[in-house]
Design a protein around this motif. Sequence first.
Motif, PDB file in Angstrom:
ATOM      1  N   UNK A  12     -25.332 -65.737 -59.100  1.00 16.46           N
ATOM      2  CA  UNK A  12     -26.719 -65.141 -59.108  1.00 16.46           C
ATOM      3  C   UNK A  12     -26.596 -63.732 -58.825  1.00 16.46           C
ATOM      4  N   UNK A  13     -27.173 -62.898 -59.799  1.00 17.44           N
ATOM      5  CA  UNK A  13     -26.951 -61.562 -59.763  1.00 17.44           C
ATOM      6  C   UNK A  13     -28.101 -60.828 -58.477  1.00 17.44           C
ATOM      7  N   UNK A  14     -28.996 -61.767 -58.289  1.00 25.69           N
ATOM      8  CA  UNK A  14     -30.013 -61.338 -57.173  1.00 25.69           C
ATOM      9  C   UNK A  14     -30.449 -62.542 -56.412  1.00 25.69           C
ATOM     10  N   UNK A  15     -30.843 -62.060 -54.986  1.00 24.65           N
ATOM     11  CA  UNK A  15     -31.360 -63.203 -54.397  1.00 24.65           C
ATOM     12  C   UNK A  15     -32.341 -63.789 -54.401  1.00 24.65           C
ATOM     13  N   UNK A  16     -33.081 -63.247 -55.158  1.00 25.04           N
ATOM     14  CA  UNK A  16     -34.413 -63.928 -55.704  1.00 25.04           C
ATOM     15  C   UNK A  16     -34.217 -65.042 -56.752  1.00 25.04           C
ATOM     16  N   UNK A  19     -32.940 -65.770 -62.476  1.00 30.53           N
ATOM     17  CA  UNK A  19     -32.297 -66.128 -63.837  1.00 30.53           C
ATOM     18  C   UNK A  19     -31.366 -64.885 -64.199  1.00 30.53           C
ATOM     19  N   UNK A  20     -30.889 -63.892 -63.474  1.00 27.07           N
ATOM     20  CA  UNK A  20     -29.996 -63.054 -63.828  1.00 27.07           C
ATOM     21  C   UNK A  20     -28.471 -63.377 -63.301  1.00 27.07           C
ATOM     22  N   UNK A  46     -26.147 -60.996 -67.271  1.00 26.26           N
ATOM     23  CA  UNK A  46     -26.764 -61.806 -68.396  1.00 26.26           C
ATOM     24  C   UNK A  46     -27.813 -62.437 -67.926  1.00 26.26           C
ATOM     25  N   UNK A  47     -28.921 -62.951 -68.837  1.00 24.02           N
ATOM     26  CA  UNK A  47     -29.847 -64.049 -68.525  1.00 24.02           C
ATOM     27  C   UNK A  47     -29.358 -65.342 -69.164  1.00 24.02           C
ATOM     28  N   UNK A  65     -24.452 -74.278 -73.465  1.00 22.43           N
ATOM     29  CA  UNK A  65     -23.490 -73.530 -73.766  1.00 22.43           C
ATOM     30  C   UNK A  65     -23.361 -71.987 -73.087  1.00 22.43           C
ATOM     31  N   UNK A  66     -23.424 -71.889 -71.771  1.00 18.98           N
ATOM     32  CA  UNK A  66     -23.416 -70.642 -71.129  1.00 18.98           C
ATOM     33  C   UNK A  66     -22.521 -69.706 -71.662  1.00 18.98           C
ATOM     34  N   UNK A  67     -21.345 -70.244 -71.805  1.00 16.56           N
ATOM     35  CA  UNK A  67     -20.402 -69.429 -72.414  1.00 16.56           C
ATOM     36  C   UNK A  67     -20.678 -68.743 -73.657  1.00 16.56           C
TER      37      UNK A  67
END
Length: 128
Positions: A12-16, A19-20, A46-47, A65-67
């Motif tokens: 996770x890119x943010x503590x919130x 979805x990033x 990425x989202x 397919x997240x990749x």
Amino acid sequence: MSAFLTDLQMENATPRDDGLWRLMAPLIYQSDVAGQTFTVPTGFLTDLASVPRIPIAYLLAGGTSNEASVVHDFLYSTQPVTRAIADAVLREASAVTGVPAWRRWLMWAGVRVGGRFHWIDTPSRIHG
């Protein structure tokens, strides 16, 4: 033969938890469609699949397919290929990860219709 040469590692890119996601290691994908290998760098944000959260749309095409989604986001961000090829790479990479053909087609059709709003035209390139 098209293949992911590394595994997807992200957090996770943010503590919130909005979805990033951030890549923790490079994601390398070899594409036959594009005729080249793409390296999505560590730290890329990425989202994943930008599927509308409308229940039926997300049920049919979301969370798969997240990749392939990471590679597609990278191609849209950096534009090393035309939009048509970037979208074809999404479908190809989804096949590599085992996404069924009907779902690959839905994902591809969705980005062909909605992706034009996210593709930033540059005067030096003719887009698909």
